[in-house]
Motif scaffolding. Structure first.
Motif, PDB file in Angstrom:
ATOM      1  N   MET A   1     -15.881 -50.776  24.214  1.00 19.30           N
ATOM      2  CA  MET A   1     -17.081 -50.447  24.907  1.00 19.30           C
ATOM      3  C   MET A   1     -18.147 -49.921  23.967  1.00 19.30           C
ATOM      4  N   GLU A   2     -17.720 -49.241  22.926  1.00 17.59           N
ATOM      5  CA  GLU A   2     -18.679 -48.695  21.987  1.00 17.59           C
ATOM      6  C   GLU A   2     -19.409 -49.806  21.241  1.00 17.59           C
ATOM      7  N   GLU A   3     -18.716 -50.904  20.934  1.00 16.05           N
ATOM      8  CA  GLU A   3     -19.357 -52.021  20.260  1.00 16.05           C
ATOM      9  C   GLU A   3     -20.446 -52.611  21.131  1.00 16.05           C
ATOM     10  N   TYR A   4     -20.232 -52.724  22.354  1.00 14.58           N
ATOM     11  CA  TYR A   4     -21.197 -53.299  23.277  1.00 14.58           C
ATOM     12  C   TYR A   4     -22.446 -52.441  23.362  1.00 14.58           C
ATOM     13  N   ALA A   5     -22.303 -51.110  23.330  1.00 12.76           N
ATOM     14  CA  ALA A   5     -23.438 -50.195  23.415  1.00 12.76           C
ATOM     15  C   ALA A   5     -24.292 -50.304  22.163  1.00 12.76           C
ATOM     16  N   SER A   6     -23.687 -50.413  20.988  1.00 11.00           N
ATOM     17  CA  SER A   6     -24.476 -50.516  19.761  1.00 11.00           C
ATOM     18  C   SER A   6     -25.179 -51.852  19.667  1.00 11.00           C
ATOM     19  N   ASP A   7     -24.569 -52.921  20.161  1.00  9.65           N
ATOM     20  CA  ASP A   7     -25.220 -54.223  20.148  1.00  9.65           C
ATOM     21  C   ASP A   7     -26.441 -54.230  21.052  1.00  9.65           C
ATOM     22  N   SER A   8     -26.349 -53.592  22.171  1.00  6.52           N
ATOM     23  CA  SER A   8     -27.495 -53.569  23.075  1.00  6.52           C
ATOM     24  C   SER A   8     -28.618 -52.698  22.536  1.00  6.52           C
ATOM     25  N   SER A   9     -28.274 -51.603  21.824  1.00  7.45           N
ATOM     26  CA  SER A   9     -29.338 -50.771  21.245  1.00  7.45           C
ATOM     27  C   SER A   9     -30.001 -51.480  20.070  1.00  7.45           C
ATOM     28  N   ASP A  10     -29.219 -52.256  19.300  1.00  3.23           N
ATOM     29  CA  ASP A  10     -29.797 -53.035  18.194  1.00  3.23           C
ATOM     30  C   ASP A  10     -30.739 -54.109  18.725  1.00  3.23           C
ATOM     31  N   SER A  11     -30.367 -54.773  19.760  1.00  3.28           N
ATOM     32  CA  SER A  11     -31.225 -55.798  20.324  1.00  3.28           C
ATOM     33  C   SER A  11     -32.465 -55.184  20.953  1.00  3.28           C
ATOM     34  N   GLY A  12     -32.367 -53.963  21.448  1.00  4.11           N
ATOM     35  CA  GLY A  12     -33.537 -53.274  21.993  1.00  4.11           C
ATOM     36  C   GLY A  12     -34.539 -52.941  20.904  1.00  4.11           C
ATOM     37  N   VAL A  13     -34.015 -52.522  19.763  1.00  3.36           N
ATOM     38  CA  VAL A  13     -34.876 -52.214  18.624  1.00  3.36           C
ATOM     39  C   VAL A  13     -35.531 -53.492  18.120  1.00  3.36           C
ATOM     40  N   LEU A  14     -34.754 -54.562  18.011  1.00  4.43           N
ATOM     41  CA  LEU A  14     -35.302 -55.832  17.549  1.00  4.43           C
ATOM     42  C   LEU A  14     -36.361 -56.371  18.515  1.00  4.43           C
ATOM     43  N   ASN A  15     -36.115 -56.221  19.771  1.00  2.00           N
ATOM     44  CA  ASN A  15     -37.113 -56.646  20.762  1.00  2.00           C
ATOM     45  C   ASN A  15     -38.379 -55.814  20.643  1.00  2.00           C
ATOM     46  N   PHE A  16     -38.215 -54.499  20.411  1.00  2.00           N
ATOM     47  CA  PHE A  16     -39.390 -53.623  20.237  1.00  2.00           C
ATOM     48  C   PHE A  16     -40.199 -54.045  19.008  1.00  2.00           C
ATOM     49  N   ILE A  17     -39.504 -54.321  17.900  1.00  2.00           N
ATOM     50  CA  ILE A  17     -40.170 -54.732  16.656  1.00  2.00           C
ATOM     51  C   ILE A  17     -40.880 -56.063  16.860  1.00  2.00           C
ATOM     52  N   ARG A  18     -40.230 -57.020  17.508  1.00  5.32           N
ATOM     53  CA  ARG A  18     -40.836 -58.324  17.739  1.00  5.32           C
ATOM     54  C   ARG A  18     -42.078 -58.225  18.613  1.00  5.32           C
ATOM     55  N   SER A  19     -42.012 -57.413  19.611  1.00  4.02           N
ATOM     56  CA  SER A  19     -43.158 -57.318  20.531  1.00  4.02           C
ATOM     57  C   SER A  19     -44.310 -56.507  19.937  1.00  4.02           C
ATOM     58  N   ASN A  20     -44.047 -55.674  18.953  1.00  2.00           N
ATOM     59  CA  ASN A  20     -45.094 -54.817  18.367  1.00  2.00           C
ATOM     60  C   ASN A  20     -45.255 -55.057  16.868  1.00  2.00           C
ATOM     61  N   ILE A  21     -44.983 -56.259  16.405  1.00  2.00           N
ATOM     62  CA  ILE A  21     -45.005 -56.572  14.970  1.00  2.00           C
ATOM     63  C   ILE A  21     -46.378 -56.343  14.337  1.00  2.00           C
ATOM     64  N   ILE A  22     -47.457 -56.691  15.024  1.00  2.00           N
ATOM     65  CA  ILE A  22     -48.807 -56.518  14.465  1.00  2.00           C
ATOM     66  C   ILE A  22     -49.131 -55.043  14.313  1.00  2.00           C
ATOM     67  N   ILE A  23     -48.819 -54.260  15.309  1.00  2.00           N
ATOM     68  CA  ILE A  23     -49.098 -52.817  15.259  1.00  2.00           C
ATOM     69  C   ILE A  23     -48.288 -52.170  14.150  1.00  2.00           C
ATOM     70  N   LEU A  24     -47.011 -52.544  14.039  1.00  2.00           N
ATOM     71  CA  LEU A  24     -46.159 -51.981  12.991  1.00  2.00           C
ATOM     72  C   LEU A  24     -46.642 -52.402  11.598  1.00  2.00           C
ATOM     73  N   ALA A  25     -47.086 -53.646  11.448  1.00  2.00           N
ATOM     74  CA  ALA A  25     -47.598 -54.112  10.153  1.00  2.00           C
ATOM     75  C   ALA A  25     -48.863 -53.352   9.764  1.00  2.00           C
ATOM     76  N   LEU A  26     -49.755 -53.151  10.721  1.00  2.00           N
ATOM     77  CA  LEU A  26     -50.973 -52.379  10.437  1.00  2.00           C
ATOM     78  C   LEU A  26     -50.641 -50.926  10.102  1.00  2.00           C
ATOM     79  N   LEU A  27     -49.679 -50.353  10.784  1.00  2.00           N
ATOM     80  CA  LEU A  27     -49.259 -48.980  10.505  1.00  2.00           C
ATOM     81  C   LEU A  27     -48.691 -48.879   9.090  1.00  2.00           C
ATOM     82  N   LEU A  28     -47.850 -49.850   8.717  1.00  2.00           N
ATOM     83  CA  LEU A  28     -47.286 -49.870   7.374  1.00  2.00           C
ATOM     84  C   LEU A  28     -48.373 -50.044   6.312  1.00  2.00           C
ATOM     85  N   LEU A  29     -49.310 -50.941   6.561  1.00  2.00           N
ATOM     86  CA  LEU A  29     -50.417 -51.160   5.629  1.00  2.00           C
ATOM     87  C   LEU A  29     -51.276 -49.896   5.489  1.00  2.00           C
ATOM     88  N   GLY A  30     -51.539 -49.242   6.595  1.00  2.00           N
ATOM     89  CA  GLY A  30     -52.312 -47.992   6.556  1.00  2.00           C
ATOM     90  C   GLY A  30     -51.616 -46.912   5.765  1.00  2.00           C
TER      91      GLY A  30
END
Length: 192
Positions: A1-30
């Motif tokens: 069960m623990e493996e399943y929880a970490s996979d879902s949190s990783d995919s949540g982070v990846l989804n967040f990064i994908r949906s906010n890639i422009i904002i994150l890139a501008l933040l990194l550049l700044g």
């Protein structure tokens, strides 16, 4: 069960990064620009190296051997400069930062003797392109122009060295002018 929880949190982070890639890139550049700016502010500024002629002012020099020369017109820094007593017109122009881009370089090369020794109180004026050269009858010497108090050199009274200071006049020609004096018209210079 623990493996399943970490996979879902990783995919949540990846989804967040994908949906906010422009904002994150501008933040990194700044953040990169901010870091660069902070580094530039903390590094001490380098002072520019300024080259001076050996004839320009030096605090350790004896002021008794100094002269003052007024340099104006189309130079980068017009003003009155203290120079060594054996300074030349070229040294005075260099002290004033050199010729400006609008200076009449043709006039300077044809009518000014840059090797002439300047005297205390001399005035050096550099005209701009298209400007008629100004002859000041109140000035004691317009350095480089070989003028008398009225702004002209008299071929009937000038010394050999004054004649040689004129453009195109050498020792031989100056001697011929002196030998054939007096002149009543400029045409006589060619015919005699």
């Amino acid at each position: 069960m623990e493996e399943y929880a970490s996979d879902s949190s990783d995919s949540g982070v990846l989804n967040f990064i994908r949906s906010n890639i422009i904002i994150l890139a501008l933040l990194l550049l700044g953040m990169m620009f901010l870091g660069y700016g902070l580094i530039q502010m903390s590094v001490p500024k380098k002072t520019a190296v300024k080259f001076e002629d050996s004839n320009t002012t030096s605090p350790a020099s004896d002021s008794a051997t100094k002269i003052k020369v007024d340099v104006s017109g189309e130079v980068l820094k017009p003003g009155v400069y203290s120079l060594n007593s054996n300074s030349r017109v070229q040294d005075a122009i260099s002290a004033a930062g050199g010729l400006a881009s609008s200076a009449d370089r043709d006039y300077v090369s044809k009518n000014m003797n840059l090797a002439q020794v300047v005297t205390d109180g001399a005035k050096i004026y550099i005209p701009k392109v298209g400007e008629a050269p100004v002859v000041n009858s109140n000035s004691t010497q317009v350095a480089g122009a070989s003028t008398t108090s009225n702004g002209l050199t008299s071929v009937n009274t000038a010394s050999e060295s004054e004649l040689e200071d004129l453009p195109g006049i050498g020792t031989v020609t100056a001697g011929k002018i002196i030998d054939n004096r007096t002149y009543s018209a400029l045409d006589e210079l060619v015919s005699k």
